[in-house]
Write a protein that holds these residues in place. Structure first.
Motif, mmCIF file in Angstrom:
data_model
loop_
_atom_site.group_PDB
_atom_site.id
_atom_site.type_symbol
_atom_site.label_atom_id
_atom_site.label_comp_id
_atom_site.label_asym_id
_atom_site.label_seq_id
_atom_site.Cartn_x
_atom_site.Cartn_y
_atom_site.Cartn_z
ATOM 1 N N MET A 140 1.851 -11.595 0.090
ATOM 2 C CA MET A 140 0.981 -11.660 -1.085
ATOM 3 C C MET A 140 0.365 -10.314 -1.418
ATOM 4 O O MET A 140 -0.170 -10.128 -2.510
ATOM 5 C CB MET A 140 -0.133 -12.682 -0.854
ATOM 6 C CG MET A 140 0.284 -14.118 -1.043
ATOM 7 S SD MET A 140 0.767 -14.520 -2.737
ATOM 8 C CE MET A 140 -0.812 -14.438 -3.562
ATOM 9 N N GLN A 141 0.430 -9.348 -0.516
ATOM 10 C CA GLN A 141 -0.169 -8.040 -0.751
ATOM 11 C C GLN A 141 0.951 -7.013 -0.943
ATOM 12 O O GLN A 141 1.353 -6.327 -0.010
ATOM 13 C CB GLN A 141 -1.066 -7.647 0.415
ATOM 14 C CG GLN A 141 -2.164 -8.670 0.682
ATOM 15 C CD GLN A 141 -3.038 -8.277 1.846
ATOM 16 O OE1 GLN A 141 -3.890 -7.405 1.738
ATOM 17 N NE2 GLN A 141 -2.829 -8.928 2.967
ATOM 18 N N GLY A 142 1.496 -6.956 -2.156
ATOM 19 C CA GLY A 142 2.602 -6.073 -2.457
ATOM 20 C C GLY A 142 2.213 -4.610 -2.375
ATOM 21 O O GLY A 142 1.029 -4.252 -2.383
ATOM 22 N N LEU A 143 3.235 -3.739 -2.293
ATOM 23 C CA LEU A 143 2.969 -2.307 -2.242
ATOM 24 C C LEU A 143 2.223 -1.840 -3.487
ATOM 25 O O LEU A 143 1.354 -0.964 -3.407
ATOM 26 C CB LEU A 143 4.290 -1.536 -2.113
ATOM 27 C CG LEU A 143 5.041 -1.669 -0.784
ATOM 28 C CD1 LEU A 143 6.321 -0.859 -0.832
ATOM 29 C CD2 LEU A 143 4.184 -1.230 0.392
ATOM 30 N N GLU A 144 2.539 -2.407 -4.630
ATOM 31 C CA GLU A 144 1.801 -2.105 -5.846
ATOM 32 C C GLU A 144 0.565 -2.992 -5.912
ATOM 33 O O GLU A 144 0.660 -4.206 -5.698
ATOM 34 C CB GLU A 144 2.680 -2.357 -7.075
ATOM 35 C CG GLU A 144 3.878 -1.438 -7.192
ATOM 36 C CD GLU A 144 3.497 -0.061 -7.690
ATOM 37 O OE1 GLU A 144 2.424 0.081 -8.311
ATOM 38 O OE2 GLU A 144 4.273 0.883 -7.463
#
Length: 988
Positions: free
Chosen positions: A230-234
């Motif tokens: 749920m915590q994407g690089l972007e």
């Protein structure tokens, strides 16, 4: 009528040959004429018929073989490259011979025809030979591949994953589209095995990590969506796995709508009957229950495999459960599998226990332990139950049974790891079928309890009390089995503390710093002075601590207002009451948190409950799925579309599901807000169909490197190399304002009387108002007159970071005469429009064919539009019209593939958010720098990022965020196709 001799002459001129005896016979027949007898005439007719029959047979056979023939020595010789026609039929060449089993004669000694010119074998192979599997491995080295596979019984939807099956380099296999957990205090956010980034800096974290490395049982049960993904690089995005799992998220799971006896009395009666059943649990006094819980914690710390099996059996069936009524293992009736099966049978009893597969109960866990006893109605699997004190007893009983089961599973795991015992396939299969999702979640509950909770008495005077127990449990404690216990220590006379309070407070400060919290200094002082801790007596208010529905005063469900897929508007309004030292902050400080989205709610609640200034200004009612404005900054949950859009801006920061932004809205002061949005039209149109994750074959086919084509027939010419050159004219974008407009139903109030707190008097709760959101930009394209663009954040869309890739260094495999790459390479320096009909201006290859990413199979098609072009198109224009736009004369703002293919993969829209003032081709080192351990990804954000996301929110498009230098355009299109998403935002 021409004579036979004239026909024979023509036949001889055309190259036909007959043997000498036949010539003599036929010649004499012609010269004598009528002077011959009838017998001679009959012989000539037979010879003539024989000749015609032989010629006709050869002609039919050679027409099938497609070859020319010549006639010699009474045979026909096939020649593939000589154009000599048959005497019988010039258009129907005869076959080699009448008898197909007879071998062909040797070639003629002398031939007047030229020998056929054969093409070089090597050049022929380069044209028609398919690409071999080893070549594909090299060509797509460093390219992510997408999979969806089922995991077994009672595991729910299949598990999506991304892998590099053809790469062994660690720096490639460690690539990820999401960020690591940055603090060990947040590790319980996910049930997936992971290591936090600070584990090497914290000695306690290192010690705990080493302890976890011992053999233990890991239940095949995870939260959905995966909170790591749920915590994407972007910022404000998610990864591939979470994007697929959103359709089967735990928050969308609905419990049994019509349970038996769905009222408070029905639940109490079932539980009373359960305790009377000799196949169930013994009626334990509360003091015995607490004693057994303490003993389970001691066993866990000292390694449960050290205790003899017979000792564990005796304690289980003399103190906790009734002995089994039947023998399940005649070889060893006291074995651990016998005990495990008995515990599973109890825990899987329906409509008795808390079902922590439901997100609501994962959140309410802390409310039961640290909330005050109350007569408020709460819901247990859609059943109303009165009395929080009774809930605490049943929760602790479930924790005890789960701990006993987990200890025995850990013991078997240790024996298998040490080679003492071999796993039995039949037992594993039986265990896998019997453990329901509720039982698996109970095992996760037990692990969290054993690792984080310690029990202490708060009332020493109540430790010895010989009075008979009272209350609903009196009928059981008066039995002979319970009279041996003289301690009547209520569960309310003990307190549950966290074992790692310092770790949790350090994580709280980390969270505050990441969000640029305005009152960070006061929080630091409070932590240093030990001002944040779990109180000895519950100070939180009973009903105020219960998240409430905005449409009713009943605290029936924590997620009553979660998005309703059957409604036109999403009700992402999750109301909760914030109080100093309330159960929300106690849940976080203790570390007793189950995997899922609860971690983000507990973090922001703990921060607010310990900031008296913020609590006074914002009020006690919070919308944990919305946002608030406080001291010239706005804070948004990533559950809100505003948070996902503003996360891409300058000086914005994201941490554990919350976004802090310097952009504050007009039309709203310091307060909590709720943003009204419509359902994503793409989701609404497929609401009756299965989510994408269930279509496993479609996901893998649409994301495969060859688009589901036959591997044996893939040619080099089937691939293209999409250009990454910008087609956007110089673009200048500035965010002018962020506006909130109160909706017509925003006057909703919740007139609920609450118990006074240190910072508030008894009063009506303020209402959290609902707003619609709009962002205004000024856009300047190539120095033209500025124009204003207003984009409404009206759709609840999502954004996903494209999985990184590492460019292949084997692109020369595509250098064949049938490949567009080969043609472009033969014309270095020429414009892409001169490459012929096979390729367009977006298919180019860089000199040397290196560091260009990966090729794209012709099964994938896409249209590439400049951002300014999409902005100029009406919002009501159908999406299909964008995929087939009219070609502009200059060809600079539109590019579209023209590959003709019967592939079922839908076309993708690529929106170019770069211009020629940005770096066109940044170096793509191999491996990518984002794959190196410990490398920090720094990005400042920009207004063009916000505008592109706001455009998608207005149009209702889920979009992939693709950035140069991290991933190539081909891999971006493939992943979008695998997800079933149709839009890729390409940034510099």
């Amino acid at each position: 009528m021409p004579s036979f001799s004239s026909w024979l002459g023509r036949s001889r001129k055309e190259g036909g040959h007959i043997d000498e005896q036949e010539r003599k016979d036929l010649g004499s027949s012609v010269e004598d004429g009528d002077s011959r007898n009838l017998q001679r005439r009959s012989t000539k007719r037979e010879l003539f018929r024989k000749l015609l029959k032989r010629s006709s047979t050869q002609s039919n056979s050679n027409r099938r073989s497609g070859q020319s023939v010549f006639y010699a020595n009474n045979t026909f010789k096939a020649q593939s490259n000589l154009g000599i026609a048959s005497p019988a039929s010039p258009d129907k060449p005869p076959t080699s011979m009448a008898d197909p089993n007879k071998p062909l004669p040797p070639p003629p000694a002398h031939s007047t025809q030229p020998e056929p010119v054969e093409r070089p074998v090597k050049k022929l192979d380069r044209i028609i030979s398919p690409i071999t599997l080893p070549d594909l491995h090299e060509l797509f080295s460093g390219a992510p591949q997408f999979f969806v596979r089922s995991e077994g019984h009672h595991t729910g939807a299949p598990h999506p994953s991304v892998a590099f099956p053809w790469d062994i380099e660690l720096e490639i296999r460690d690539l990820s589209d999401h960020r690591q957990i940055h603090d060990h205090a947040w590790s319980s956010v996910s049930a997936w095995p992971h290591i936090s980034r600070d584990v090497e800096k914290d000695p306690d974290a290192v010690k705990e990590h080493r302890e976890k490395r011992r053999a233990h049982y890991l239940p095949r049960c995870r939260e959905r969506p995966n909170m790591l993904s749920m915590q994407g690089l972007e910022p404000g995005t998610m990864g591939f796995q979470a994007a697929l799992e959103m359709g089967v998220a735990d928050a969308l799971q609905v419990p049994n709508e019509n349970p038996p006896d769905s009222d408070a009395d029905g639940l109490a009666d079932r539980r009373m009957e359960f305790l009377r059943d000799k196949n169930g649990v013994r009626p334990l006094t509360e003091s015995t229950l607490l004693e057994l819980l303490t003993g389970a914690s001691t066993d866990y710390d000292e390694n449960p495999s050290k205790r003899p099996t017979i000792e564990l059996y005796t304690e289980l069936f003399t103190r906790i459960l009734f002995p089994p009524v039947r023998v399940t293992d005649s070889d060893d009736p006291y074995s651990l599998p016998v005990q495990i099966e008995a515990l599973i049978d109890v825990l899987r009893s329906p409509n008795i226990w808390f079902d922590f597969s439901l997100v609501e109960w994962r959140i309410r866990l802390g409310q039961i332990l640290w909330g005050l006893p109350t007569e408020d109605e709460i819901l247990v699997n859609n059943e109303v139950a009165n009395g929080l004190g009774d809930q605490k007893y049943w929760l602790l009983l479930q924790v005890l049974l789960s701990c006993e089961l987990l200890l025995r599973l850990d013991a078997i795991s240790a024996d298998i790891d040490h080679g003492i015992e071999e796993p039995r396939k039949s037992e594993l299969q039986r265990f896998d079928k019997k453990t329901t999702s509720s039982v698996r979640w109970s095992l996760i509950l037990a692990r969290q309890w054993l690792e984080n909770i310690k029990i202490e008495r708060t009332d020493s005077g109540a430790t010895l009390d010989n009075k008979a127990p009272t209350g609903w449990l009196a009928s059981f404690t008066s039995s002979p089995l319970a009279k041996e216990s003289k301690i009547d220590e209520k569960v309310h006379n003990v307190q549950f503390y966290g074992r790692h309070q310092n770790r949790q407070l350090s994580g709280l400060l980390h969270f505050a710093r990441k969000l640029n919290w305005p009152n960070l200094e006061s929080i630091q002082v409070k932590v240093a002075s030990n001002g944040i801790k779990i109180p000895e007596t519950p100070l939180g208010t009973p009903s105020a601590g219960t998240p409430r529905s905005m449409s009713s005063q009943r605290s029936s469900s924590y997620f009553t207002n979660r998005p309703n897929m059957r409604r036109g508007l999403s009700k992402q309004r999750m109301s909760a009451m914030i109080h100093p030292q309330g159960w929300l902050s106690n849940s976080y400080i203790s570390g007793f948190i189950l995997p899922g989205e609860g971690m983000s709610h507990f973090l922001i609640s703990t921060l607010l409950e310990n900031d008296t200034v913020a609590l006074a200004r914002l009020g006690e009612e919070a919308n944990l799925c919305g946002g608030f404005i406080y001291q010239d900054r706005s804070f948004w949950s990533t559950a809100s579309i505003v948070g996902r859009v503003l996360a891409a801006g300058k000086e914005a920061s994201e941490c554990m599901g919350w976004v802090s932004s310097p952009v504050t809205p007009r039309g709203c002061g310091e307060s909590w807000v709720h943003i009204e949005v419509e359902l994503n039209p793409q989701t609404e149109s497929h609401r009756d169909a299965k989510p994408r994750i269930w279509h496993k074959s479609a996901v893998e086919r649409d994301g495969h490197i060859i688009g589901g084509a036959d591997l044996s027939s893939v040619l080099p010419g089937d691939f293209i190399i999409p250009s990454d050159e910008s087609i956007q004219a110089p673009l200048l974008i500035k965010l002018e304002s962020f506006d909130l407009f109160a909706t017509t139903d925003s006057t909703h109030t919740t007139p609920t009387k609450e118990t006074p707190t240190p910072v508030s008097d008894m009063s009506e709760l303020p209402s959290i108002r609902s707003y619609s959101a709009m962002i205004r930009f000024s856009v300047d394209v190539d120095g033209e007159e500025k124009r204003e663009v207003n984009l409404a954040l009206s759709n609840d869309v999502y954004f996903a970071t494209v999985f990184p890739c590492v460019a292949s260094s084997h692109m020369n495999i595509l250098k064949t005469p049938t490949s567009p790459s080969f043609k472009s390479h033969e014309q270095p320096g020429s414009s892409a429009t001169h490459l012929g009909t096979l390729i367009l201006n977006h298919f180019v290859i860089l000199p040397g064919l290196t560091n260009t990413g990966h090729p794209l199979h012709k099964g994938y098609t896409f249209t590439k539009l400049a951002l300014s072009t999409v902005l100029a198109m009406p919002a009501t224009l159908p999406f299909t019209s964008l995929l087939s736009p009219p070609q502009s004369p200059s060809g600079e703002s539109t590019q579209s593939t023209t590959h003709t293919t019967n592939s079922p993969i839908p076309k993708v829209l690529v929106i170019d958010c770069t211009d020629n003032t940005m770096t066109a081709f940044p170096p793509r080192p191999s491996p990518s720098p984002h794959s190196l351990p410990g490398t920090k990804v720094r990005r400042n954000g920009s207004d063009i990022d916000i505008l592109a996301r706001a455009l998608c929110a207005e149009r209702g498009w889920n979009a992939m965020i693709s950035r140069r230098g991290r991933v190539c355009l081909s891999c971006s299109v493939r992943e979008a196709s695998a997800l079933g998403w149709r839009v890729v935002l390409r940034f510099a």
